[in-house]
Design an enzyme around this catalytic site. Structure first.
Site, PDB file in Angstrom:
ATOM      1  N   ARG A   1       0.798  -1.230   0.000  1.00 53.16           N
ATOM      2  CA  ARG A   1       0.000   0.000   0.000  1.00 53.16           C
ATOM      3  C   ARG A   1       0.827   1.275   0.000  1.00 53.16           C
ATOM      4  O   ARG A   1       0.550   2.203  -0.747  1.00 53.16           O
ATOM      5  CB  ARG A   1      -0.884   0.023   1.250  1.00 53.16           C
ATOM      6  CG  ARG A   1      -2.057  -0.889   1.152  1.00 53.16           C
ATOM      7  CD  ARG A   1      -2.876  -0.823   2.418  1.00 53.16           C
ATOM      8  NE  ARG A   1      -4.122  -1.546   2.211  1.00 53.16           N
ATOM      9  CZ  ARG A   1      -5.019  -1.763   3.152  1.00 53.16           C
ATOM     10  NH1 ARG A   1      -4.813  -1.314   4.362  1.00 53.16           N
ATOM     11  NH2 ARG A   1      -6.115  -2.421   2.885  1.00 53.16           N
TER      12      ARG A   1
ATOM     13  N   GLU B   1      -8.229  -0.444  16.957  1.00 52.24           N
ATOM     14  CA  GLU B   1      -7.474   0.575  16.224  1.00 52.24           C
ATOM     15  C   GLU B   1      -6.953   1.685  17.130  1.00 52.24           C
ATOM     16  O   GLU B   1      -6.042   2.410  16.776  1.00 52.24           O
ATOM     17  CB  GLU B   1      -8.366   1.177  15.131  1.00 52.24           C
ATOM     18  CG  GLU B   1      -7.558   1.850  14.052  1.00 52.24           C
ATOM     19  CD  GLU B   1      -8.378   2.166  12.818  1.00 52.24           C
ATOM     20  OE1 GLU B   1      -8.089   3.187  12.197  1.00 52.24           O
ATOM     21  OE2 GLU B   1      -9.305   1.401  12.483  1.00 52.24           O
TER      22      GLU B   1
ATOM     23  N   SER C   1      -7.079  -6.102  10.306  1.00 50.71           N
ATOM     24  CA  SER C   1      -7.404  -5.410  11.544  1.00 50.71           C
ATOM     25  C   SER C   1      -8.129  -6.310  12.542  1.00 50.71           C
ATOM     26  O   SER C   1      -8.210  -5.980  13.715  1.00 50.71           O
ATOM     27  CB  SER C   1      -8.197  -4.124  11.279  1.00 50.71           C
ATOM     28  OG  SER C   1      -9.279  -4.378  10.459  1.00 50.71           O
ATOM     29  N   LEU C   2      -8.608  -7.461  12.066  1.00 56.80           N
ATOM     30  CA  LEU C   2      -9.234  -8.406  13.001  1.00 56.80           C
ATOM     31  C   LEU C   2      -8.234  -8.858  14.063  1.00 56.80           C
ATOM     32  O   LEU C   2      -8.603  -9.168  15.188  1.00 56.80           O
ATOM     33  CB  LEU C   2      -9.763  -9.632  12.256  1.00 56.80           C
ATOM     34  CG  LEU C   2     -11.077  -9.451  11.504  1.00 56.80           C
ATOM     35  CD1 LEU C   2     -11.493 -10.767  10.859  1.00 56.80           C
ATOM     36  CD2 LEU C   2     -12.169  -8.959  12.433  1.00 56.80           C
TER      37      LEU C   2
HETATM   38  C1  LIG Z   1     -13.764   2.216   4.674  1.00 60.72           C
HETATM   39  C2  LIG Z   1     -13.008   1.214   5.528  1.00 60.72           C
HETATM   40  C3  LIG Z   1     -12.808  -0.089   5.067  1.00 60.72           C
HETATM   41  C4  LIG Z   1     -12.133  -1.009   5.853  1.00 60.72           C
HETATM   42  N1  LIG Z   1     -11.936  -2.267   5.374  1.00 60.72           N
HETATM   43  C5  LIG Z   1     -11.295  -3.168   6.114  1.00 60.72           C
HETATM   44  C6  LIG Z   1     -11.126  -4.502   5.642  1.00 60.72           C
HETATM   45  O1  LIG Z   1     -11.543  -4.855   4.541  1.00 60.72           O
HETATM   46  N2  LIG Z   1     -10.476  -5.381   6.448  1.00 60.72           N
HETATM   47  C7  LIG Z   1      -9.982  -5.023   7.671  1.00 60.72           C
HETATM   48  O2  LIG Z   1      -9.401  -5.874   8.332  1.00 60.72           O
HETATM   49  N3  LIG Z   1     -10.125  -3.777   8.126  1.00 60.72           N
HETATM   50  C8  LIG Z   1     -10.774  -2.841   7.403  1.00 60.72           C
HETATM   51  N4  LIG Z   1     -10.915  -1.563   7.878  1.00 60.72           N
HETATM   52  C9  LIG Z   1     -10.388  -1.227   9.208  1.00 60.72           C
HETATM   53  C10 LIG Z   1     -11.324  -1.750  10.301  1.00 60.72           C
HETATM   54  O3  LIG Z   1     -12.673  -1.508   9.935  1.00 60.72           O
HETATM   55  C11 LIG Z   1     -11.029  -1.034  11.622  1.00 60.72           C
HETATM   56  O4  LIG Z   1      -9.668  -1.092  11.900  1.00 60.72           O
HETATM   57  C12 LIG Z   1     -11.800  -1.699  12.758  1.00 60.72           C
HETATM   58  O5  LIG Z   1     -13.183  -1.611  12.511  1.00 60.72           O
HETATM   59  C13 LIG Z   1     -11.465  -1.014  14.061  1.00 60.72           C
HETATM   60  O6  LIG Z   1     -12.269  -1.597  15.071  1.00 60.72           O
HETATM   61  P1  LIG Z   1     -12.304  -0.976  16.498  1.00 60.72           P
HETATM   62  O7  LIG Z   1     -13.309  -1.774  17.267  1.00 60.72           O
HETATM   63  O8  LIG Z   1     -10.931  -0.843  17.022  1.00 60.72           O
HETATM   64  O9  LIG Z   1     -12.807   0.527  16.270  1.00 60.72           O
HETATM   65  P2  LIG Z   1     -14.215   1.063  15.755  1.00 60.72           P
HETATM   66  O10 LIG Z   1     -14.875   0.049  14.886  1.00 60.72           O
HETATM   67  O11 LIG Z   1     -13.942   2.427  15.205  1.00 60.72           O
HETATM   68  O12 LIG Z   1     -15.052   1.154  17.082  1.00 60.72           O
HETATM   69  C14 LIG Z   1     -14.845   2.196  18.017  1.00 60.72           C
HETATM   70  C15 LIG Z   1     -16.186   2.452  18.678  1.00 60.72           C
HETATM   71  O13 LIG Z   1     -15.997   3.358  19.758  1.00 60.72           O
HETATM   72  C16 LIG Z   1     -17.065   4.291  19.744  1.00 60.72           C
HETATM   73  N5  LIG Z   1     -16.597   5.493  20.459  1.00 60.72           N
HETATM   74  C17 LIG Z   1     -15.760   6.450  20.030  1.00 60.72           C
HETATM   75  N6  LIG Z   1     -15.569   7.381  20.985  1.00 60.72           N
HETATM   76  C18 LIG Z   1     -16.304   6.989  22.049  1.00 60.72           C
HETATM   77  C19 LIG Z   1     -16.525   7.517  23.335  1.00 60.72           C
HETATM   78  N7  LIG Z   1     -15.922   8.637  23.747  1.00 60.72           N
HETATM   79  N8  LIG Z   1     -17.350   6.842  24.170  1.00 60.72           N
HETATM   80  C20 LIG Z   1     -17.941   5.698  23.796  1.00 60.72           C
HETATM   81  N9  LIG Z   1     -17.764   5.142  22.569  1.00 60.72           N
HETATM   82  C21 LIG Z   1     -16.969   5.788  21.712  1.00 60.72           C
HETATM   83  C22 LIG Z   1     -17.340   4.534  18.280  1.00 60.72           C
HETATM   84  O14 LIG Z   1     -18.634   5.048  18.085  1.00 60.72           O
HETATM   85  C23 LIG Z   1     -17.197   3.101  17.720  1.00 60.72           C
HETATM   86  O15 LIG Z   1     -18.394   2.386  17.790  1.00 60.72           O
HETATM   87  C24 LIG Z   1     -11.612  -0.623   7.118  1.00 60.72           C
HETATM   88  C25 LIG Z   1     -11.806   0.691   7.581  1.00 60.72           C
HETATM   89  C26 LIG Z   1     -12.493   1.595   6.801  1.00 60.72           C
HETATM   90  C27 LIG Z   1     -12.688   3.011   7.324  1.00 60.72           C
END
Ligand SMILES: Cc1cc2nc3c(=O)[nH]c(=O)nc-3n(C[C@H](O)[C@H](O)[C@H](O)COP(=O)(O)OP(=O)(O)OC[C@H]3O[C@@H](n4cnc5c(N)ncnc54)[C@H](O)[C@@H]3O)c2cc1C
Length: 173
Positions: free
Chosen positions: A45, A130, A146-147
């Site tokens: 990338r 993340e 990212s899983l």
């Molecule tokens: C367009 C796109 C495509 C992607 N495609 C892929 C893919 O194909 N394969 C892959 O492996 N990864 C992919 N990713 C990356 C992956 O989706 C993320 O890395 C992953 O979803 C992160 O998960 P998380 O639970 O850490 O964070 P998030 O899914 O961002 O969850 C964080 C949560 O915390 C909540 N939050 C934030 N602040 C607060 C607060 N102060 N109080 C309470 N709650 C709060 C948010 O509302 C959210 O629900 C993609 C990302 C994007 C943007």
């Protein structure tokens, strides 16, 4: 950075639509304004992103183009129907013309530094997903990886918490 998001013009804002890397895997190629390839599309990338940015600078443009001409139309219809649909909404048919693309911010590499149990430097505070920086991705996260952070490191955090907090349910899920 993701190398190829659909370019929808200046000042549109909002979330960019990603054109999956599997498109390049199936043979889609990046073209400059003279319809010539300018890089190896299958590089990591960051390398492809750098090549696109360099090309845009050279041409003084804000996007390059991605052509599906080498991709079997059957594969496009079967595997990239959502991408085609979204591009059609913007007025481009990937089956008949190159589409404008530009690199986009996609994933945050780094955040709260944690150890292998997802523990931060603050006792009792864990971070997974993340928001955390556990170093597993090095400088360049591989696609669809990212899983690893969301599931593996969340589970490790849960186990560490269960070890630390006596009243926490120690049952394995
Ligand atoms: C367009 C796109 C495509 C992607 N495609 C892929 C893919 O194909 N394969 C892959 O492996 N990864 C992919 N990713 C990356 C992956 O989706 C993320 O890395 C992953 O979803 C992160 O998960 P998380 O639970 O850490 O964070 P998030 O899914 O961002 O969850 C964080 C949560 O915390 C909540 N939050 C934030 N602040 C607060 C607060 N102060 N109080 C309470 N709650 C709060 C948010 O509302 C959210 O629900 C993609 C990302 C994007 C943007």
């Amino acid at each position: 950075m993701h190398p190829t998001s659909l370019y929808t013009g200046p000042g549109r804002g909002g979330r960019a639509f990603l054109i999956s890397e599997s498109c390049r895997g199936e043979g889609a190629v990046l073209l400059d304004r003279d319809e010539r390839r300018f890089c190896d599309e299958l590089q990591p990338r960051d390398v492809v992103t750098a090549a696109i940015r360099e090309q845009m600078e050279l041409e003084g443009t804000d996007h390059v183009r991605l052509s599906f001409a080498n991709v079997d139309p059957g594969v496009v219809r079967a595997h990239f129907s959502h991408i085609r649909e979204r591009c059609l909404e913007e007025g481009y048919d990937i089956l008949s013309e190159p589409i404008p693309v530009v690199p986009a911010q996609h994933y945050l590499m780094g955040g709260v530094r944690v150890d292998l149990d997802s523990a931060t430097s603050m006792p009792g505070l864990f971070a997974a997903g993340e928001t955390s920086c556990n170093g597993v991705h090095g400088r360049n996260r591989l696609a669809s990886n990212s899983l690893l952070e969301s599931l593996v490191f969340a589970r490790r955090a849960a186990r560490a918490i269960a070890r630390e907090v006596p009243t926490f349910d120690r049952e394995e899920p």
